[in-house]
Design an enzyme around this catalytic site. Structure first.
Site, PDB file in Angstrom:
ATOM      1  N   SER A   1      -9.205  -2.176   8.663  1.00 50.78           N
ATOM      2  CA  SER A   1      -9.438  -3.619   8.721  1.00 50.78           C
ATOM      3  C   SER A   1     -10.536  -3.989   9.717  1.00 50.78           C
ATOM      4  O   SER A   1     -11.156  -5.045   9.599  1.00 50.78           O
ATOM      5  CB  SER A   1      -8.137  -4.336   9.104  1.00 50.78           C
ATOM      6  OG  SER A   1      -7.129  -4.122   8.134  1.00 50.78           O
TER       7      SER A   1
ATOM      8  N   PHE B   1      -9.700   5.863   1.170  1.00 50.90           N
ATOM      9  CA  PHE B   1      -8.915   4.832   0.478  1.00 50.90           C
ATOM     10  C   PHE B   1      -9.782   4.027  -0.499  1.00 50.90           C
ATOM     11  O   PHE B   1      -9.598   2.814  -0.644  1.00 50.90           O
ATOM     12  CB  PHE B   1      -8.243   3.861   1.471  1.00 50.90           C
ATOM     13  CG  PHE B   1      -7.404   4.522   2.524  1.00 50.90           C
ATOM     14  CD1 PHE B   1      -6.629   5.635   2.236  1.00 50.90           C
ATOM     15  CD2 PHE B   1      -7.397   4.028   3.823  1.00 50.90           C
ATOM     16  CE1 PHE B   1      -5.843   6.231   3.213  1.00 50.90           C
ATOM     17  CE2 PHE B   1      -6.624   4.624   4.808  1.00 50.90           C
ATOM     18  CZ  PHE B   1      -5.838   5.732   4.499  1.00 50.90           C
TER      19      PHE B   1
ATOM     20  N   GLU C   1     -11.396 -12.107  -3.771  1.00 50.62           N
ATOM     21  CA  GLU C   1     -10.684 -10.834  -3.859  1.00 50.62           C
ATOM     22  C   GLU C   1      -9.233 -11.005  -3.424  1.00 50.62           C
ATOM     23  O   GLU C   1      -8.299 -10.523  -4.087  1.00 50.62           O
ATOM     24  CB  GLU C   1     -11.357  -9.792  -2.968  1.00 50.62           C
ATOM     25  CG  GLU C   1     -10.580  -8.488  -2.841  1.00 50.62           C
ATOM     26  CD  GLU C   1     -11.181  -7.510  -1.843  1.00 50.62           C
ATOM     27  OE1 GLU C   1     -10.469  -6.567  -1.436  1.00 50.62           O
ATOM     28  OE2 GLU C   1     -12.358  -7.689  -1.463  1.00 50.62           O
TER      29      GLU C   1
ATOM     30  N   HIS D   1      20.125  -4.278  -9.438  1.00 46.99           N
ATOM     31  CA  HIS D   1      20.299  -3.210 -10.428  1.00 46.99           C
ATOM     32  C   HIS D   1      21.298  -2.141  -9.960  1.00 46.99           C
ATOM     33  O   HIS D   1      21.677  -1.267 -10.741  1.00 46.99           O
ATOM     34  CB  HIS D   1      18.960  -2.525 -10.737  1.00 46.99           C
ATOM     35  CG  HIS D   1      18.118  -3.251 -11.747  1.00 46.99           C
ATOM     36  ND1 HIS D   1      17.397  -4.385 -11.454  1.00 46.99           N
ATOM     37  CD2 HIS D   1      17.887  -2.985 -13.058  1.00 46.99           C
ATOM     38  CE1 HIS D   1      16.742  -4.785 -12.528  1.00 46.99           C
ATOM     39  NE2 HIS D   1      17.027  -3.959 -13.524  1.00 46.99           N
ATOM     40  N   GLY D   2      21.674  -2.190  -8.690  1.00 49.81           N
ATOM     41  CA  GLY D   2      22.587  -1.173  -8.174  1.00 49.81           C
ATOM     42  C   GLY D   2      21.960   0.214  -8.245  1.00 49.81           C
ATOM     43  O   GLY D   2      20.760   0.380  -8.052  1.00 49.81           O
TER      44      GLY D   2
END
Length: 380
Positions: free
Chosen positions: A133, A157, A243, A339-340
């Site tokens: 950053s 990245f 963006e 959803h468990g």
């Protein structure tokens, strides 16, 4: 709640994007994820469907419309499916505008037709092993030598780093000038000294190729300087709001689809003789998620209107980016819980969504950077 931001032509493109996902993406998704890269043919197919290049001038093979609502429609429909969103978003919303807004006539004639058709794939290389950053930490340098720039450094990245034919590299061209010393250079596939490193092994979004890039005495022609020399930082700042809005749009749309599927699951799955959604706690959770998604969607649409009117600020985009991505993280976590045990199984989309969405609070500027930007705008 009905969304008033879109018009009939946007709805038409939305249907085209859905057809693209059904016919071109869904049948190939498992293969691309296994190979950890989206096949280049997907970009060409997107070009045929008119899903890339619509914001490129017609004389260069594009659609000639700079209406960002078209970008939003494509982002939303692909985000509902999942992993392909970063690939096309990088191409349309992040890299493409640099070429259209900063390119010379010669550069546009050379690159834009192939970019609009999907034959040429773009990437932008900012992050480095020691600088994410914090752009002030960038060490990649470019030194003028006759008609060329000699480029040295490393990036990491980098989304579409393996597939990319055109890489916009942020480099220091005046080491002593701070933020006034950066320039943007376009490195092309095959240039001597340009090498791709590892295709990075990520916890999510495996089909989105993310790579390390290395530049060793790469001779970049002076004609590949994009924009003004030593104005690279300001070019980056001009493009970052759209963006970040694109990331916010994807976050809300993806979370909304995960929520929709979870709501259906909560109606069908039973426990103790009743649907799990009918338990008061679960009903309240689902009500809260629905409300928060509606509110986030309204703010995103407000920002979208600001883009169309040429009024979107960096602060407004930062608000949308951090809030919507953090919301998506919370929504999908709650959906997985509902959803468990099945939510932990990769055969359920919610499990994939849980890991795929995690990066959204990081790329495009972390949540912390967004809050700092907003805080500074308050005079703090």
């Amino acid at each position: 709640m009905k969304r008033l931001i879109f018009e009939p032509e946007h709805d038409q493109l939305r249907q085209t994007a859905r057809t693209f996902v059904e016919r071109e993406v869904a049948p190939n998704a498992a293969k691309w994820e296994a190979n950890r890269i989206v096949d280049r043919s997907a970009y060409r197919a997107a070009g045929r469907y008119g899903l890339i290049g619509f914001n490129i001038p017609e004389e260069f093979g594009g659609g000639g419309s700079d209406d960002f609502r078209f970008n939003a429609v494509i982002v939303e429909e692909i985000a509902k499916f999942g992993f392909l969103t970063p690939a096309l978003s990088v191409h349309n919303d992040i890299v493409g505008p640099y070429f259209t807004s900063l390119g010379t006539l010669a550069q546009k004639e050379r690159w834009l037709p192939g970019y609009a058709s999907g034959e040429l794939i773009g990437a932008i290389a900012m992050s480095e092993p020691g600088a994410g950053s914090d752009l002030a930490g960038i060490r990649t340098t470019a030194v003028r030598s006759g008609d060329d720039w000699i480029l040295n450094g490393a990036k990491t990245f980098i989304s579409a780093g393996i597939n990319a034919d055109l890489v916009i590299v942020v480099a220091r061209t005046d080491p002593g000038a701070g933020r006034k010393g950066f320039s943007l250079l376009v490195v092309e596939r095959g240039m001597t000294g340009f090498e791709r490193g590892r295709k990075l092994d990520k916890m999510g979004q495996p089909a989105q190729d993310t790579a390390e890039l290395h530049f060793t005495d790469v001779r970049v022609p002076a004609g590949n300087l994009l924009g003004e020399q030593n104005r690279g930082f300001y070019h980056l700042m001009a493009n970052l709001p759209s963006e970040r809005l694109s990331i916010a749009i994807a976050a809300v749309a993806g979370a909304r689809e995960t929520y929709r599927q979870t709501l259906q699951y909560a109606k069908e799955r039973t426990a103790f003789g009743q649907s799990i959604g009918s338990f008061q706690h679960n009903r309240f959770v689902l009500a809260e998620l629905d409300t928060e998604l509606d509110i986030a969607e309204q703010y995103v649409d407000r920002c979208l209107r600001a883009v169309v009117d040429g009024e979107l600020t960096a602060v407004d985009a930062a608000k949308a980016k951090w809030w919507c991505t953090e919301l998506a993280k919370r929504v999908i976590d709650a959906c997985l819980q509902l959803h468990g045990g099945y939510g932990y199984m990769n055969e359920y989309k919610v499990a994939k969504d849980f890991v795929d969405t995690r990066i959204q609070t990081i790329y495009g500027g972390t949540t912390e950077i967004m809050k700092d930007l907003i805080g500074r705008s308050l005079g703090l």
